[in-house]
Scaffold this motif. Structure first.
Motif, mmCIF file in Angstrom:
data_model
loop_
_atom_site.group_PDB
_atom_site.id
_atom_site.type_symbol
_atom_site.label_atom_id
_atom_site.label_comp_id
_atom_site.label_asym_id
_atom_site.label_seq_id
_atom_site.Cartn_x
_atom_site.Cartn_y
_atom_site.Cartn_z
ATOM 1 N N PHE A 1 5.349 -8.425 3.341
ATOM 2 C CA PHE A 1 4.422 -7.311 3.181
ATOM 3 C C PHE A 1 4.844 -6.454 1.990
ATOM 4 O O PHE A 1 4.004 -6.030 1.182
ATOM 5 N N ALA A 2 6.133 -6.219 1.853
ATOM 6 C CA ALA A 2 6.635 -5.452 0.714
ATOM 7 C C ALA A 2 6.341 -6.163 -0.601
ATOM 8 O O ALA A 2 5.935 -5.534 -1.591
ATOM 9 N N ALA A 3 6.536 -7.493 -0.627
ATOM 10 C CA ALA A 3 6.260 -8.261 -1.841
ATOM 11 C C ALA A 3 4.771 -8.226 -2.174
ATOM 12 O O ALA A 3 4.387 -8.133 -3.349
ATOM 13 N N PHE A 4 3.942 -8.276 -1.144
ATOM 14 C CA PHE A 4 2.493 -8.216 -1.367
ATOM 15 C C PHE A 4 2.109 -6.881 -1.997
ATOM 16 O O PHE A 4 1.339 -6.836 -2.969
ATOM 17 N N LEU A 5 2.635 -5.783 -1.463
ATOM 18 C CA LEU A 5 2.307 -4.473 -2.022
ATOM 19 C C LEU A 5 2.808 -4.346 -3.461
ATOM 20 O O LEU A 5 2.145 -3.743 -4.317
ATOM 21 N N ALA A 6 3.978 -4.914 -3.742
ATOM 22 C CA ALA A 6 4.568 -4.790 -5.073
ATOM 23 C C ALA A 6 3.865 -5.666 -6.104
ATOM 24 O O ALA A 6 3.709 -5.265 -7.263
ATOM 25 N N GLN A 7 3.423 -6.854 -5.688
ATOM 26 C CA GLN A 7 2.926 -7.832 -6.654
ATOM 27 C C GLN A 7 1.421 -8.070 -6.618
ATOM 28 O O GLN A 7 0.853 -8.549 -7.600
ATOM 29 N N MET A 8 0.773 -7.767 -5.489
ATOM 30 C CA MET A 8 -0.629 -8.148 -5.330
ATOM 31 C C MET A 8 -1.548 -6.936 -5.147
ATOM 32 O O MET A 8 -2.671 -7.076 -4.682
ATOM 33 N N ASP A 9 -1.056 -5.761 -5.517
ATOM 34 C CA ASP A 9 -1.863 -4.544 -5.391
ATOM 35 C C ASP A 9 -1.845 -3.774 -6.704
ATOM 36 O O ASP A 9 -1.465 -2.599 -6.745
ATOM 37 N N PRO A 10 -2.279 -4.400 -7.808
ATOM 38 C CA PRO A 10 -2.140 -3.767 -9.135
ATOM 39 C C PRO A 10 -2.967 -2.495 -9.284
ATOM 40 O O PRO A 10 -2.642 -1.641 -10.102
ATOM 41 N N ASN A 11 -4.031 -2.374 -8.501
ATOM 42 C CA ASN A 11 -4.873 -1.187 -8.590
ATOM 43 C C ASN A 11 -4.518 -0.133 -7.551
ATOM 44 O O ASN A 11 -5.197 0.891 -7.439
ATOM 45 N N SER A 12 -3.469 -0.418 -6.747
ATOM 46 C CA SER A 12 -3.005 0.495 -5.692
ATOM 47 C C SER A 12 -4.067 0.775 -4.634
ATOM 48 O O SER A 12 -4.024 1.816 -3.974
ATOM 49 N N ASP A 13 -5.002 -0.156 -4.454
ATOM 50 C CA ASP A 13 -6.004 0.027 -3.396
ATOM 51 C C ASP A 13 -5.343 0.167 -2.034
ATOM 52 O O ASP A 13 -5.643 1.089 -1.275
ATOM 53 N N PHE A 14 -4.451 -0.768 -1.730
ATOM 54 C CA PHE A 14 -3.866 -0.782 -0.386
ATOM 55 C C PHE A 14 -2.876 0.370 -0.216
ATOM 56 O O PHE A 14 -2.780 0.945 0.873
ATOM 57 N N ALA A 15 -2.167 0.715 -1.276
ATOM 58 C CA ALA A 15 -1.270 1.867 -1.201
ATOM 59 C C ALA A 15 -2.064 3.131 -0.881
ATOM 60 O O ALA A 15 -1.621 3.988 -0.108
ATOM 61 N N ARG A 16 -3.256 3.268 -1.472
ATOM 62 C CA ARG A 16 -4.107 4.433 -1.175
ATOM 63 C C ARG A 16 -4.667 4.354 0.243
ATOM 64 O O ARG A 16 -4.655 5.351 0.978
ATOM 65 N N LEU A 17 -5.180 3.206 0.612
ATOM 66 C CA LEU A 17 -5.806 3.070 1.928
ATOM 67 C C LEU A 17 -4.788 3.259 3.049
ATOM 68 O O LEU A 17 -5.121 3.764 4.125
ATOM 69 N N LEU A 18 -3.544 2.849 2.805
ATOM 70 C CA LEU A 18 -2.500 2.991 3.826
ATOM 71 C C LEU A 18 -2.092 4.445 4.052
ATOM 72 O O LEU A 18 -1.388 4.738 5.019
ATOM 73 N N GLN A 19 -2.536 5.355 3.198
ATOM 74 C CA GLN A 19 -2.240 6.765 3.429
ATOM 75 C C GLN A 19 -2.851 7.255 4.746
ATOM 76 O O GLN A 19 -2.418 8.265 5.300
#
Length: 651
Positions: free
Chosen positions: A311-329
């Motif tokens: 999951f950490a690798a996915f967030l680091a490598q497969m979320d270039p637009n930070s969509d999931f980082a934003r949605l996970l807020q």
């Protein structure tokens, strides 16, 4: 995928405004829906077995198998003298020998495959209340024999939890004359409807107890056998009104997280009796809005560390637009456990629960995931149509199908289509309930209290969508009630033909049949399909077909179908509203207008024939800098019907 109260008591509240659905990357194993799986009493083995060898190091006792063979699935079982493993933390490391991928290093049962013959050595650190001990254990592995029978995977399970084992195939040769027996431990009732995948419920135990199963089979005329070890661990009596069936042991993926001590108790515990306050476990976005991935990983709860690693690798490598980082807020925690199936979001805890079947990258990781299938009732059996769906790119399936019998690795790019669509959907629910725009105004004391106020005021994003752009087909709503909620079909519904359903659906403004199951699912489906098209140029197919006795891509015949329905003009405003509210960084109308025009399927063709309907070499509109899955699938994914990644709780 969807919103759920995950367990039995919550299923009784299916009509409550607290939940609409749940779902995700697999079938549910939390509720049998009133259908009892087939099972039989497993016989006791009649032939003698060699006892486990016991080695003591400090207060740690190691139990090892009499022999280890290269290529054979194996285990070492550890325990603390005169103490059960409950509330203890285990940490294994390999310190000598050819490298082994350890996927159960947090368990008292270290399961592994040894690649070659030779000596191996492992260390174990165990901590707990008034306990901090370490020990080492070495084993010698013999060269591989001509034939190997492999049962995967030895593991620890909480009493009352579901257990699955998998008898592996060898070099394309299939095992025959398969028989199972209990060599030691409690009697078991086992589902052997698939002899390659025995299923059972871990027995009640007064203390940690090893069950040893034995399988005999013949491969290419050779009689072979293998043992499997399941450590059933004692657990406190279940007191939770929410998690009222056993859940797996989990731990904070980041042990130093400031929330490490409250995560499990607040979001995945058989002792959870009330929602935690937002002071104890706030939404991620209430503590930090800088999209720091470590802040997110501090909220991850796992049963196995590899789940957090991937999951950490996915967030680091497969979320270039930070969509999931934003949605996970908009979540309090991310739970990834081998017994979560299917994935769901739950407003009572504010957490998202992920089925690790969408996260594994190696066969060894996949081995740790419970395979117990869903024995729910077959809702909608009386209906004369089905509505299949799939994600496609460049006239190919976007997903990589890997049969459970195949030992194959996957890359992050290959899991991206399934995991991204799952996250877009489930996190749409979280942001529907608690978008970032309201985080500063939440007053608690529990998220559930804020939800109740927002729901009473019809303030959710899905409320805005259904008020401004309501679905109109009462026929589709009634059919969804049958197909997804288990209502009995009336005579009119039974008489509907695919052509009737095509008219009902195609002239309305839903993106998928499942959208009619609730306003919350309607919103999540719009967001999921729009984002998959925009970020990855992956288009969703939906169709109305016949309902043959055997459902395959060849036997389903198209009455009506469409690729990329989300870009249809009549859906534009409602999809744009969802995007503007959930991801205000994007412009909803511009995004939808950038998507490729829908493509109609040809009536009378099979579902398989319509796979290649996009113009060859067409340049899809939308973003072109996002990572894509450029590896063609080695296996065709399974046939999907609307709602099959989703599950409404039983009433």
């Amino acid at each position: 995928m969807g919103i759920s109260m995950p367990l039995k008591l919550l299923g009784l509240m299916a009509c409550s405004s607290l939940l609409m659905a749940c779902g995700g990357g697999g079938d549910s194993n939390t509720d049998n829906g009133g259908v009892t799986p087939p099972s039989t009493s497993l016989p006791r083995c009649t032939d003698s077995i060699s006892p486990l060898l016991v080695t003591t190091s400090s207060s740690i006792r190691f139990q090892t198998e009499p022999t280890y063979v290269a290529g054979q699935s194996s285990a070492i079982i550890a325990n603390i003298l005169n103490r059960d493993s409950q509330n203890l933390t285990f940490r294994w490391q390999q310190i000598d020998g050819p490298n082994i991928q350890l996927v159960s290093q947090n368990s008292p049962v270290l399961a592994f495959d040894t690649p070659t013959a030779g000596g191996y050595r492992f260390s174990l650190h165990v901590t707990g209340s008034n306990l901090d001990v370490s020990g080492e254990i070495g084993i010698n592995v013999d060269p591989a024999s001509t034939g190997v029978l492999n049962v995967r995977q030895d593991h620890q399970v909480v009493e009352g939890n579901n257990v699955s084992l998998r008898l592996g195939q060898q070099s394309g040769l299939s095992a025959a004359n398969i028989s199972w027996c209990v060599a030691s431990g409690p009697d078991l009732m086992v589902d052997l409807s698939d002899p390659f995948r025995p299923l059972f419920t871990a027995p009640s135990v007064a203390q940690d107890t090893i069950t040893r199963l034995k399988v005999n089979a013949s491969i290419n005329g050779n009689s072979l056998s293998d043992d499997a070890f399941v450590l059933t661990t004692a657990a406190p009596a279940i007191s939770s009104q929410y998690f009222d069936t056993p859940v797996a042991r989990t731990h904070a993926y980041r042990p130093a997280s400031p929330y490490a001590n409250v995560l499990a108790g607040c979001v995945y515990s058989n002792q959870l009796n009330d929602s935690c306050t937002i002071n104890t476990l706030p939404l991620i976005g209430q503590t930090s809005s800088d999209l720091n991935r470590e802040t997110i990983l501090n909220r991850v709860l796992v049963s196995h560390d590899w789940m957090g690693d991937n999951f950490a690798a996915f967030l680091a490598q497969m979320d270039p637009n930070s969509d999931f980082a934003r949605l996970l807020q908009s979540v309090t925690a991310v739970v990834i456990s081998y017994d979560v199936r299917p994935s769901f979001y739950w407003v009572v805890t504010g957490a998202i629960y992920l089925d690790p079947d969408d996260l594994w990258l190696t066969p060894s990781q996949r081995d740790t995931i419970n395979e117990a299938p869903d024995y729910r009732s077959n809702f909608g059996d009386d209906l004369n149509f089905v509505m299949p769906w799939r994600y496609v790119k460049n006239n190919q399936y976007a997903s990589l199908g890997v049969p459970i019998t195949v030992r194959a690795d996957r890359t992050l790019a290959q899991i991206n289509p399934d995991l991204a669509s799952l996250l877009y959907h489930e996190l749409a629910h979280a942001n529907d309930f608690f978008p970032r725009s309201v985080h500063a105004s939440l007053t608690g004391p529990r998220l559930l209290d804020d939800y109740s106020r927002r729901n009473a005021n019809k303030s959710l994003i899905s409320d805005q969508v259904s008020t401004s752009y309501p679905l109109m087909s009462t026929e589709m709503m009634g059919l969804a009630n049958v197909r997804f909620l288990g209502a009995a079909a009336n005579n009119v519904q039974k008489a509907y033909q695919p052509s009737d359903v095509s008219t009902f659906f195609s002239t309305d403004i839903a993106s998928d049949f499942y959208a009619y199951s609730s306003t919350r699912e309607d919103t999540a489906m719009l967001f999921e399909e729009a984002m998959m098209s925009y970020r990855y140029q992956i288009l969703r197919d939906v169709a109305v077909t016949n309902k043959p006795a055997v459902l395959t891509a060849n036997t389903l015949v198209i009455d009506w179908g469409q690729r990329g329905r989300i870009a249809q003009d009549s859906l534009e405003n409602r999809a744009a509203l969802v995007i503007d509210e959930i991801l205000p960084e994007l412009d909803g109308i511009s995004l939808i207008e950038s998507l490729p025009e829908p493509i109609a399927m040809t009536q009378g063709q099979s579902w398989r024939q319509t796979l290649a309907i996009s113009p060859a070499n067409a340049q899809l509109k939308g973003q072109n800098n996002a990572p894509t899955n450029d590896v063609l699938p080695r296996f065709e994914p399974e046939l999907h019907l609307s709602g099959d990644r989703h599950r409404h709780p039983q009433q």
